[in-house]
Design an enzyme around this catalytic site. Structure first.
Site, mmCIF file in Angstrom:
data_model
loop_
_atom_site.group_PDB
_atom_site.id
_atom_site.type_symbol
_atom_site.label_atom_id
_atom_site.label_comp_id
_atom_site.label_asym_id
_atom_site.label_seq_id
_atom_site.Cartn_x
_atom_site.Cartn_y
_atom_site.Cartn_z
ATOM 1 N N HIS A 234 0.921 5.217 1.039
ATOM 2 C CA HIS A 234 0.470 6.256 1.829
ATOM 3 C C HIS A 234 0.486 7.611 1.123
ATOM 4 C CE1 HIS A 234 0.422 4.242 5.956
ATOM 5 N NE2 HIS A 234 1.546 3.227 5.012
ATOM 6 N N HIS B 44 0.975 -1.227 0.029
ATOM 7 C CA HIS B 44 -0.085 -0.148 0.031
ATOM 8 C C HIS B 44 0.856 1.120 -0.019
ATOM 9 C CE1 HIS B 44 0.697 -1.139 4.333
ATOM 10 N NE2 HIS B 44 0.650 -0.071 4.485
#
Length: 209
Positions: free
Chosen positions: A151, A149
């Site tokens: 940010h 992922h």
């Protein structure tokens, strides 16, 4: 494991930015077949020891709630439930990959291609004029959810979000050690490139056979 994850997250998060009573909306159900394979988890990870243990895969399948900001065939963007700043969001691939290294280049490219579009919307919505783009890759780097992922962290002047921003940076010493380090990195890049080319040649040979 959950308590350890929360402790690690909370150790670098400013509390109180998301009210405890905030209701999260479930995202649309999506296919996440690759997250069913626990072998993709790094050894020693508690998440990998239980099938379907990935919190992001649960969100993608519509089994857990989240505030969805953006979605396409490859990735999903949601609000981080433990934000470092208002609007802190995560870009997540819909297929499960345990780290950035394990994520195919075309998936990384698809995720990164959406960053300017998504970050612009987040900055406008939060009244920010800057943002940090961050990937925690590996335990030592602070990764606690082993599903790749990215940010997106909105920033404002003088928000003093990172303690490291006040640290003095020292110029690189242009010496033998720096030269050796550069040589070592270039050597690894060359080995990786040769390995990819070799695998590509083997694949093409198999296709022709």
């Amino acid at each position: 494991m959950e308590a350890r994850r929360l402790a690690m997250i909370c150790s670098h998060i400013r509390p109180g930015l998301v009210p405890a009573t905030t209701r999260l909306a479930p995202v649309a159900r999506s296919n996440c077949h690759s997250c069913l394979n626990s072998k993709q988890w790094p050894s020693g990870s508690d998440e990998g020891n239980s099938q379907n243990g990935c919190v992001f895969c649960k969100i993608i399948r519509g089994e857990s709630p989240a505030f969805k900001l953006y979605e396409d065939d490859v990735c999903l963007c949601i609000l981080d439930t433990n934000p470092l700043s208002r609007g802190h969001s995560l870009v997540i691939p819909k297929s499960h990959f345990s780290s950035l290294k394990a994520t195919p280049p075309d998936v990384v490219a698809a995720m990164c291609s959406k960053v300017p579009f998504i970050s612009s919307a987040i900055m406008k919505a939060t009244g920010s004029d800057s943002f940090n783009l961050l990937v925690n890759n590996g335990t030592a780097a602070g990764q606690v959810i082993f599903h790749t992922h990215i940010h997106i962290i909105p920033r404002k002047a003088l928000d003093s979000l990172w303690a490291s921003e006040g640290l003095r940076r020292w110029p690189l010493n242009v010496d033998r050690e720096a030269s050796r380090l550069a040589d070592l990195v270039r050597e690894q890049l060359s080995l990786s490139e040769n390995s990819r080319n070799s695998k590509g040649d083997e694949h093409r040979s198999t296709m022709r056979a």
